[in-house]
Motif scaffolding. Structure first.
Motif, PDB file in Angstrom:
ATOM      1  N   UNK A   1      80.427 -25.644 -29.502  1.00  0.00           N
ATOM      2  CA  UNK A   1      79.232 -24.809 -29.624  1.00  0.00           C
ATOM      3  C   UNK A   1      78.453 -25.210 -30.872  1.00  0.00           C
ATOM      4  N   UNK A   2      77.428 -24.423 -31.163  1.00  0.00           N
ATOM      5  CA  UNK A   2      76.649 -24.623 -32.386  1.00  0.00           C
ATOM      6  C   UNK A   2      76.480 -23.285 -33.089  1.00  0.00           C
ATOM      7  N   UNK A   3      76.453 -23.319 -34.411  1.00  0.00           N
ATOM      8  CA  UNK A   3      76.145 -22.124 -35.196  1.00  0.00           C
ATOM      9  C   UNK A   3      74.682 -22.212 -35.622  1.00  0.00           C
ATOM     10  N   UNK A   4      73.932 -21.149 -35.393  1.00  0.00           N
ATOM     11  CA  UNK A   4      72.544 -21.107 -35.864  1.00  0.00           C
ATOM     12  C   UNK A   4      72.528 -20.864 -37.360  1.00  0.00           C
ATOM     13  N   UNK A   5      71.711 -21.623 -38.068  1.00  0.00           N
ATOM     14  CA  UNK A   5      71.657 -21.483 -39.520  1.00  0.00           C
ATOM     15  C   UNK A   5      70.245 -21.769 -40.026  1.00  0.00           C
ATOM     16  N   UNK A   6      69.960 -21.266 -41.206  1.00  0.00           N
ATOM     17  CA  UNK A   6      68.648 -21.494 -41.833  1.00  0.00           C
ATOM     18  C   UNK A   6      68.852 -21.846 -43.302  1.00  0.00           C
TER      19      UNK A   6
ATOM     20  N   UNK B   1      75.734 -18.165 -47.108  1.00  0.00           N
ATOM     21  CA  UNK B   1      75.682 -16.716 -46.953  1.00  0.00           C
ATOM     22  C   UNK B   1      75.857 -16.336 -45.486  1.00  0.00           C
ATOM     23  N   UNK B   2      76.675 -15.312 -45.216  1.00  0.00           N
ATOM     24  CA  UNK B   2      76.816 -14.851 -43.835  1.00  0.00           C
ATOM     25  C   UNK B   2      76.895 -13.330 -43.764  1.00  0.00           C
ATOM     26  N   UNK B   3      76.780 -12.839 -42.547  1.00  0.00           N
ATOM     27  CA  UNK B   3      76.620 -11.397 -42.297  1.00  0.00           C
ATOM     28  C   UNK B   3      77.972 -10.699 -42.070  1.00  0.00           C
TER      29      UNK B   3
ATOM     30  N   UNK C   1      69.789 -21.949 -50.430  1.00  0.00           N
ATOM     31  CA  UNK C   1      70.622 -20.972 -49.722  1.00  0.00           C
ATOM     32  C   UNK C   1      70.694 -21.340 -48.245  1.00  0.00           C
ATOM     33  N   UNK C   2      71.905 -21.401 -47.731  1.00  0.00           N
ATOM     34  CA  UNK C   2      72.127 -21.679 -46.308  1.00  0.00           C
ATOM     35  C   UNK C   2      72.782 -20.445 -45.707  1.00  0.00           C
ATOM     36  N   UNK C   3      72.063 -19.766 -44.811  1.00  0.00           N
ATOM     37  CA  UNK C   3      72.684 -18.607 -44.174  1.00  0.00           C
ATOM     38  C   UNK C   3      72.915 -18.905 -42.702  1.00  0.00           C
ATOM     39  N   UNK C   4      73.986 -18.357 -42.152  1.00  0.00           N
ATOM     40  CA  UNK C   4      74.327 -18.691 -40.770  1.00  0.00           C
ATOM     41  C   UNK C   4      74.830 -17.470 -40.013  1.00  0.00           C
TER      42      UNK C   4
ATOM     43  N   UNK D   1      83.063 -20.426 -41.068  1.00  0.00           N
ATOM     44  CA  UNK D   1      82.568 -20.549 -42.450  1.00  0.00           C
ATOM     45  C   UNK D   1      83.022 -21.893 -43.046  1.00  0.00           C
ATOM     46  N   UNK D   2      84.267 -22.261 -42.764  1.00  0.00           N
ATOM     47  CA  UNK D   2      84.806 -23.530 -43.277  1.00  0.00           C
ATOM     48  C   UNK D   2      84.005 -24.715 -42.724  1.00  0.00           C
ATOM     49  N   UNK D   3      83.634 -24.623 -41.461  1.00  0.00           N
ATOM     50  CA  UNK D   3      82.828 -25.667 -40.807  1.00  0.00           C
ATOM     51  C   UNK D   3      81.473 -25.812 -41.503  1.00  0.00           C
ATOM     52  N   UNK D   4      80.876 -24.667 -41.875  1.00  0.00           N
ATOM     53  CA  UNK D   4      79.566 -24.693 -42.546  1.00  0.00           C
ATOM     54  C   UNK D   4      79.705 -25.312 -43.947  1.00  0.00           C
TER      55      UNK D   4
END
Length: 226
Positions: free
Chosen positions: A16-21, A35-37, A62-65, A79-82
């Protein structure tokens, strides 16, 4: 906000893919925050958007996903993947990152730091920011989620509400006193687990949180390079 750009990315995660900005500062950044929710919501949760914009406008990448799922092991793996993705990024060459999360996201961040510190002596991870760390379930103070915190050695900042039903003030202070890591707790007076305070606007509370997080990051980056 001036002085930053937002770049959307998709981070490969299994099949899959994780959406991130990425919130990218105007000037090249040497340090970043991932940063994550929490258990609900996603990376567009207002607190995360506000913090990411504030950090980027003050020169911190800042990279949030987003990672859906209520399984802590799954969230930790994501999180480890990011972290690996950012470490190997050609676009953003960073000296180090701070891991940050809200509620369940901060548990995942703590778990990643513990795992990575056991894997190798890598100093890419500089510290941990826990927004509303969920130390226990509501009314279940006897079962503390403190094992990862007690293993961590890098600096830790907790930002919690003094009326958080998932993080009793005295219990967090007791855990902090046993931690080996340099740590700081910033209490938001009368805030609940959602960091809401009666009589204060969300923006007002976020200004306090953002300023605390940034000044703590700056202190720790300066300490590292004295």
């Amino acid at each position: 906000m001036s002085g930053q750009a937002e770049v959307k990315v998709k981070i490969p995660f299994g099949n899959k893919y994780l959406d991130a900005i990425f919130s990218v500062p105007e000037k090249k950044s040497t340090y970043g925050v991932i940063l994550t929710h929490g258990a609900g919501g996603d990376m567009n949760f207002p607190h995360l958007v506000s913090l990411a914009a504030y950090l980027a406008s003050h020169g911190v990448l800042c990279l949030r996903f987003t990672c859906k799922g209520l399984n802590i092991a799954y969230r930790t793996k994501a999180f480890k993947t990011v972290v690996e993705y950012l470490k190997l990024s050609d676009d953003y060459k960073l000296l180090g990152v701070f891991l940050a999360g809200r509620s369940m996201g901060s548990r995942a961040a703590a778990s990643v730091i513990r795992q990575l510190s056991q894997d190798d002596d890598d100093d890419f991870i500089q510290g941990l920011v826990c927004l509303s760390y969920p130390l226990h379930r509501p009314k279940l103070q006897s079962k503390l989620r403190d094992e990862d915190l007690l293993f961590i050695r890098c600096p830790v900042l907790f930002v919690s509400g003094s009326a958080d039903e998932m993080c009793e003030k005295q219990l967090l202070e007791d855990v902090a006193s046993k931690m080996k890591a340099p740590k700081k707790i910033h209490w938001i007076d009368k805030a609940n687990h959602g960091l809401a305070v009666k009589g204060r606007t969300t923006d007002d509370v976020m200004e306090e949180i953002n300023a605390q997080v940034f000044s703590w990051l700056r202190e720790n980056i300066e300490l590292e390079h004295k």
